[in-house]
Design a protein around this motif. Structure first.
Motif, PDB file in Angstrom:
ATOM      1  N   LYS A   1       2.250   4.598   5.835  1.00 45.72           N
ATOM      2  CA  LYS A   1       1.694   3.903   4.800  1.00 45.72           C
ATOM      3  C   LYS A   1       0.748   4.545   3.934  1.00 45.72           C
ATOM      4  O   LYS A   1       0.728   4.370   2.575  1.00 45.72           O
ATOM      5  N   VAL A   2      -0.068   5.274   4.583  1.00 46.52           N
ATOM      6  CA  VAL A   2      -1.105   6.250   4.055  1.00 46.52           C
ATOM      7  C   VAL A   2      -0.636   7.013   3.194  1.00 46.52           C
ATOM      8  O   VAL A   2      -0.897   7.390   2.044  1.00 46.52           O
TER       9      VAL A   2
ATOM     10  N   TRP B   1       2.489   7.168   1.859  1.00 44.52           N
ATOM     11  CA  TRP B   1       3.171   6.228   0.611  1.00 44.52           C
ATOM     12  C   TRP B   1       2.108   5.877  -0.160  1.00 44.52           C
ATOM     13  O   TRP B   1       2.108   5.960  -1.630  1.00 44.52           O
ATOM     14  N   THR B   2       0.677   5.314   0.079  1.00 47.55           N
ATOM     15  CA  THR B   2      -0.316   5.093  -0.935  1.00 47.55           C
ATOM     16  C   THR B   2      -0.697   6.370  -1.687  1.00 47.55           C
ATOM     17  O   THR B   2      -0.953   5.956  -2.956  1.00 47.55           O
ATOM     18  N   GLU B   3      -0.771   7.373  -0.883  1.00 44.24           N
ATOM     19  CA  GLU B   3      -1.000   8.686  -1.911  1.00 44.24           C
ATOM     20  C   GLU B   3      -0.145   8.909  -2.863  1.00 44.24           C
ATOM     21  O   GLU B   3      -0.347   9.435  -3.987  1.00 44.24           O
TER      22      GLU B   3
ATOM     23  N   ALA C   1       5.826  -1.856   8.106  1.00 44.18           N
ATOM     24  CA  ALA C   1       5.426  -2.745   6.763  1.00 44.18           C
ATOM     25  C   ALA C   1       6.149  -3.926   6.800  1.00 44.18           C
ATOM     26  O   ALA C   1       5.570  -5.182   6.270  1.00 44.18           O
TER      27      ALA C   1
ATOM     28  N   LEU D   1      -2.310  -0.292  10.144  1.00 45.83           N
ATOM     29  CA  LEU D   1      -2.131   0.657   9.290  1.00 45.83           C
ATOM     30  C   LEU D   1      -1.664   1.925   9.640  1.00 45.83           C
ATOM     31  O   LEU D   1      -2.379   2.606  10.429  1.00 45.83           O
TER      32      LEU D   1
END
Lengths: 377, 296
Positions: free
Chosen positions: B254-255, B257-259, B242, B250
Motif C-alpha cells: 500500500k505504501v 501504491w501511495t507513492e 486492502a 498498513l
C-alpha cells in the motif's frame, strides 16, 4: 519424470495458459474494435452514467463506443501519465486534470465544435476552469461535495436527539465516534477530500497548504481511528446500504446510491446525507480529451451529445450527482433538485470551497500525514 | 539434416526460457532500477530517466535523491515493512501447517484419486483471485453468510466481527496461496520411497519418530520451495490486505501504491521496491549460494 509429475507440470502449464489466454482474448477484443473506422474509446467512473446513454448515442451517430470504467482518479492519472492509454475521452476531477495538463497529458477541447456548450452553467464551469487555468480544458460533467452519510435509525438509537446531524462532529468528535463504533464508521481513502474538511472542522481554512494544519487534521483523525471500521472509497456504498456500517465520510452521489440500494433491497435501512455546516470541499469531474487520443472528432461529438439538456437530465436522474448542465435542470427529478445534499442551498454554498491543486511538496505532506493516520501513529 | 534439427531443437529448448526470462524478468527489473535513480517531474512519463537513448545519443544522469528521501523518513517505511514481513511470515506458516497434511494425503492416495485431488488443488486458479476475495467478504461480513447461520442456529446473538481483522486477512492469504505450498510439498512427498518408511516401522520406530527422522528431512526441499513461493509474493501483497483488512494493517504494498498513485512519485515507488527486493531476495540467494558451496 514420473507420470504423476508429468501430470503436475501439465496442470501448471494449463493454469498458466488459462491466465495467458484470458489476457489474449481481452486484447483481441480491443484490436477488433480498433479495426472499425467509426469508434470512440471512453474511460469513465463506475456507476456514473445512465444505463442507456451509450446505446442511444451509438444508435444516433453510428459510432461504436468502447466504454471502460475506473474507480479512482489515481488509476486514471497513472494511465494518462504512462501515455498511449488508447482512450479518446476521460473524466478526471478538475485538480487531477490541472496536473495532467501541466504534464502535457491532455489536449484542448474545441468549444466551437460543441454547440450545446450553451447549456452549461457558467458559474460551475468557471470554478472548474479556474482550477485548470484554461477555458478549453474540458466541460464539467457532474459535481458534488464530500459529506457524511448515515443510517437514521442506528444513529438515533445510539446518540438520541443530540446527534449533531449537521456537523463533522458526528464522526470527528471521539465521544460520538466511540458510541458509533459498534455499528461501524468508515472514512474515504481520499486524503485530498478528507484532510481539508477536517481542517474546516478544526477552524482552519480548507484551502490551507500549511504543513501544521495538515498535521492537526491528521491528529484529529488519529484520535477517532480506534473507532473506525475501515478506510476505503468503494466499500462503503454497499456496506451502509446493507447496514454493515452506520456512518461514513462519503461523496454525495455515492451516499444517494447507497440510499437507493437500501430502498430497493427493502432492508429497512434509511440512509441520508448532509453537507456539514463547517463547510466542505466541492469537486468537479470534467470531460477531457487525452493528448494522444485518436478519435478526437468523435470525442467532441460525444461531449456535445452529453451536453444536450435531455441527456444530461437523464444521467442526473440516474446517478444523483449535480450536473454542470444548467439547461438540464428543467427535466431533473424535483426530489434531486431540492435536496440540499446535492444542490446546496445558497447559505451552505458560502461555506463550500475548492481544494487547491497541490504542488509536489504539499502532495508529499498530505500523503505522509495520511499514511501515519492509516498506520495509527 | 537430422543433426541440425536436433541441434536446433536443443538450442531452442535451452534458449527459449532464457529469452523469456531476459525479456519479462530482467528487462523490467533493470528498468525499475533505472526509474529508481531518475528524477520525478510533471510529464509523460512522470520522470526524467536516469539512463536513456535520446535523439542526442545516450544520456546517463542518475540521482540518489529517492533513496535519500526514504532514508530521511525511514520511520514511515519501517513499520509497514515490518507489518508486511509479519503478514508474509504467518501466512507462510499457516499455509505450511495446512498444506503439509494435505500434500501427504494426496501423495499417499492411489494414482487416479491423486489426479483428481491435484485438479481440485489447482481449480481455484481458474477463478479470478479478486472474485474469490469478494466471495470471502460475503461469507465473513457482519451480515454475511456465516453470521447469519450462527444467529439463526442460536449460537450467537450479535454478529461476530470477522472482517477487517487479522483473521479475515489470513483467511484470504491462505485461500490464495495454499496451492503454491501444496504443489512443491506434494512433488517432494510423492517421490519418497514408501519402503523406507516400512523398513523403519519394521525396526520398531514409532510414527512420530518416522515423521521426524525420515519424512520431514526428506521433504525439506519441498518445504523450502513452498515457503519461498508463498513468502515472496506475500510480502508485496496489496489487494488482500486492502480488501479484507482494517486501518491497522498498513502494508508495504500500500505504501508503494501511495507513492506511485498519490505522490505521483514513480522513482520513489521504484526505489522502495528495489530496497524490498534487496532485503528479501538477496539473503535467500546468499543462503542458496552458501548451500551449494557447502555441498561441493
Amino acid at each position: 519424470m514420473s507420470r504423476s509429475n508429468l501430470f503436475l507440470v501439465g496442470g501448471v502449464i494449463i493454469a498458466a495458459l488459462a491466465i495467458f489466454l484470458n489476457f489474449d482474448t481481452e486484447n483481441a477484443k480491443k484490436s477488433k474494435v480498433a479495426d472499425l473506422d467509426n469508434k470512440l474509446n471512453i474511460y469513465n467512473w463506475s456507476d456514473y452514467i445512465a444505463e442507456d446513454t451509450i446505446s442511444n448515442f451509438e444508435a444516433e451517430t453510428g459510432i461504436k463506443v468502447t466504454y471502460d470504467m475506473y474507480d479512482s482518479n489515481e488509476v486514471l492519472e497513472a494511465k494518462m501519465l504512462a501515455g498511449s492509454s488508447g482512450y479518446d475521452l476521460v473524466v478526471p476531477t478538475a485538480d487531477f486534470l490541472a496536473r495532467g495538463r501541466e504534464a502535457g497529458a491532455y489536449q484542448d477541447m474545441d468549444m466551437s465544435k460543441i454547440s450545446n456548450v450553451k447549456n452549461q452553467s457558467p458559474q460551475i464551469q468557471a470554478q472548474a476552469d479556474e482550477m485548470t487555468g484554461s477555458t478549453n480544458a474540458g466541460l464539467v460533467y457532474m459535481w458534488g461535495s464530500t459529506g457524511i452519510a448515515y443510517n437514521e435509525e442506528m444513529i438515533a438509537e445510539r446518540l438520541g436527539d443530540d446527534a449533531p446531524i449537521d456537523s463533522w462532529a458526528l464522526i470527528l468528535d471521539p465521544v460520538n465516534a466511540a458510541k458509533l463504533e459498534d455499528c461501524g464508521i468508515a472514512v474515504l481513502d481520499a486524503p485530498t477530500d478528507v484532510l481539508p474538511n477536517i481542517m474546516t472542522y478544526l477552524g482552519y481554512n480548507g484551502t490551507s497548504t500549511e504543513e501544521a494544519h495538515f498535521e492537526a487534521a491528521g491528529e484529529a483523525l488519529t484520535a477517532i481511528r480506534p473507532y473506525l471500521r475501515y478506510i476505503n472509497s468503494s466499500q462503503s456504498i454497499n456496506d451502509i446500504a446493507n447496514g454493515d456500517i452506520c456512518a461514513a465520510i462519503m461523496w454525495s452521489g455515492d451516499a444517494f446510491q447507497a440510499a437507493y440500494r437500501a430502498e430497493e433491497a427493502e432492508n429497512g435501512n434509511v440512509i441520508d446525507y448532509y453537507i456539514p455546516n463547517e463547510g466542505t470541499n466541492l469537486w468537479f469531474d470534467v470531460m477531457a480529451i487525452p493528448a494522444d487520443a485518436k478519435n478526437v472528432e468523435n470525442a467532441h461529438k460525444f461531449v456535445d451529445y452529453m451536453m444536450r439538456a435531455d441527456v444530461a437530465a437523464e444521467n442526473v436522474n440516474y446517478v444523483w450527482y449535480a450536473s454542470g448542465n444548467k439547461a438540464a435542470e428543467a427535466s431533473i427529478d424535483p426530489e434531486i433538485l431540492s435536496h440540499p445534499g446535492i444542490y446546496p442551498t445558497d447559505e451552505a454554498k458560502e461555506k463550500l470551497f475548492v481544494t487547491p491543486v497541490y504542488d509536489a511538496k504539499t502532495d508529499r505532506i498530505v500523503t505522509r500525514v495520511w499514511n501515519r493516520f492509516l498506520a495509527g501513529n | 539434416m537430422n543433426y541440425f534439427l536436433q541441434r536446433f531443437g536443443r538450442l531452442f529448448v535451452i534458449w527459449l526460457p532464457l529469452v523469456w526470462l531476459i525479456l519479462f524478468f530482467m528487462l523490467p527489473l533493470i528498468e525499475m532500477i533505472n526509474v529508481s535513480f531518475s528524477e520525478a517531474k510533471r510529464a509523460v512519463p512522470p520522470y526524467n530517466p536516469a539512463f536513456q537513448f535520446g535523439p542526442d545519443g545516450i544520456s546517463f544522469q542518475p540521482v540518489a535523491d529517492n533513496y535519500l528521501l526514504i532514508y530521511k523518513y525511514w520511520e514511515d517505511y519501517l513499520w509497514p515493512a515490518i507489518n508486511s514481513i509479519r503478514l508474509a511470515f504467518f501466512s507462510t506458516l499457516y499455509c505450511l501447517l495446512l498444506a503439509y497434511p494435505m500434500a501427504w494425503w494426496i501423495a499417499r492416495s492411489n494414482k487416479p484419486l491423486q489426479h483428481i485431488l491435484l485438479i481440485l488443488v489447482l481449480m481455484p486458479f481458474w477463478t479470478s483471485s479478486l472474485l474469490r476475495m469478494y466471495a470471502l467478504i460475503g461469507l465473513l461480513n457482519p451480515n454475511g453468510f456465516i453470521n447469519d447461520i450462527l444467529i439463526w442456529a442460536g449460537f450467537i446473538v450479535t454478529p461476530i466481527q470477522m472482517m477487517q481483522t487479522d483473521f479475515s486477512i489470513y483467511s484470504g492469504m491462505v485461500l490464495s496461496y495454499l496451492p503454491l505450498m501444496i504443489l512443491p510439498l506434494y512433488a517432494s512427498l510423492v517421490r519418497l520411497d514408501s519402503s523406507i518408511i516400512e523398513a523403519a516401522a519394521d525396526l520398531g520406530a514409532r510414527k512420530l519418530d518416522i515423521f521426524k527422522t525420515i519424512i520431514l528431512p526428506l521433504s525439506v526441499p519441498g518445504i523450502i520451495a513452498g515457503c519461498l513461493l508463498v513468502f515472496i509474493p506475500a510480502v508485496g501483497e496489496f489487494v488482500i490486505p486492502a480488501l479484507l483488512g482494517g486501518p491497522e494493517q498498513l502494508m508495504l504494498g500500500k505504501v508503494i501504491w501511495t507513492e506511485f498513485f498519490r505522490n505521483r512519485d514513480w522513482p520513489v515507488a521504484a526505489a522502495i521496491a528495489i530496497i524490498l527486493i534487496a532485503i528479501i531476495i538477496l539473503p535467500i540467494v546468499y543462503a542458496r549460494y552458501q548451500d551449494k558451496e557447502g555441498i561441493s
